[in-house]
Design a protein around this motif. Structure first.
Motif, PDB file in Angstrom:
ATOM      1  N   PRO A  79       0.823  -1.209   0.000  1.00  0.00           N
ATOM      2  CA  PRO A  79       0.000   0.000   0.000  1.00  0.00           C
ATOM      3  C   PRO A  79       0.860   1.264   0.000  1.00  0.00           C
ATOM      4  O   PRO A  79       1.965   1.288   0.553  1.00  0.00           O
ATOM      5  N   LEU A  80       0.352   2.314  -0.613  1.00  0.00           N
ATOM      6  CA  LEU A  80       1.100   3.558  -0.748  1.00  0.00           C
ATOM      7  C   LEU A  80       1.502   4.138   0.601  1.00  0.00           C
ATOM      8  O   LEU A  80       2.557   4.758   0.730  1.00  0.00           O
ATOM      9  N   GLU A  81       0.704   3.905   1.642  1.00  0.00           N
ATOM     10  CA  GLU A  81       1.074   4.382   2.982  1.00  0.00           C
ATOM     11  C   GLU A  81       2.390   3.773   3.441  1.00  0.00           C
ATOM     12  O   GLU A  81       3.194   4.432   4.108  1.00  0.00           O
ATOM     13  N   LYS A  82       2.633   2.511   3.101  1.00  0.00           N
ATOM     14  CA  LYS A  82       3.900   1.867   3.462  1.00  0.00           C
ATOM     15  C   LYS A  82       5.057   2.454   2.657  1.00  0.00           C
ATOM     16  O   LYS A  82       6.170   2.577   3.162  1.00  0.00           O
ATOM     17  N   VAL A  83       4.810   2.804   1.408  1.00  0.00           N
ATOM     18  CA  VAL A  83       5.828   3.463   0.586  1.00  0.00           C
ATOM     19  C   VAL A  83       6.197   4.798   1.212  1.00  0.00           C
ATOM     20  O   VAL A  83       7.371   5.121   1.384  1.00  0.00           O
ATOM     21  N   ILE A  84       5.183   5.571   1.582  1.00  0.00           N
ATOM     22  CA  ILE A  84       5.412   6.882   2.194  1.00  0.00           C
ATOM     23  C   ILE A  84       6.191   6.723   3.495  1.00  0.00           C
ATOM     24  O   ILE A  84       7.152   7.460   3.742  1.00  0.00           O
TER      25      ILE A  84
END
Length: 128
Positions: A79-84
């Motif tokens: 998920p993009l939150e983990k990327v961020i």
């Protein structure tokens, strides 16, 4: 009818191969691969990025290979939150996002960063 099925690899020209390796391997989590006569690549999924160093490119090469000329979009495996969170953990600045965009096959949600050669790197997740 398209004659092309998928992208196998692309070639990235860098000024500083150590900084570039750090970004793609340590920050983005790609796998470092060596091949040929001391060449290196960054593998992710079924694709890879081959590295050329400016002034020491392998032949044949692009007509005018220059660092900082690419604009790449990667689909995240998490998920993009983990990327961020990973980018923040590595102190890698996000220059824009998250924002909604149009990808090749569907709507995507993206963040943008620059690699050490100032290439624009978009990291995205699909929007359902």
């Amino acid at each position: 009818m398209s004659l092309i099925d998928h992208l196998d690899h692309l070639v990235l020209t860098s000024i500083n191969p150590d900084a570039t390796t750090h970004f793609y391997v340590e920050v983005l989590g790609m796998t470092l691969e060596t091949f040929g006569q001391g060449r290196i690549a960054f593998r992710f999924g079924n694709q890879k990025i081959n590295l050329h160093v400016r002034g020491k490119e392998f032949e044949p090469k692009a007509h005018l290979p220059v660092p900082g000329a690419l604009d790449l979009c990667f689909m995240a495996s998490v998920p993009l939150e983990k990327v961020i969170a990973r980018l923040e953990e590595m102190n890698w600045p996000i220059i824009e996002g998250p924002v909604l965009r149009t990808g090749a096959t569907q709507k995507i949600r993206s963040v943008y960063v620059r690699d050490p050669d100032l290439n624009l790197i978009e990291i995205s997740e699909p929007v359902n």
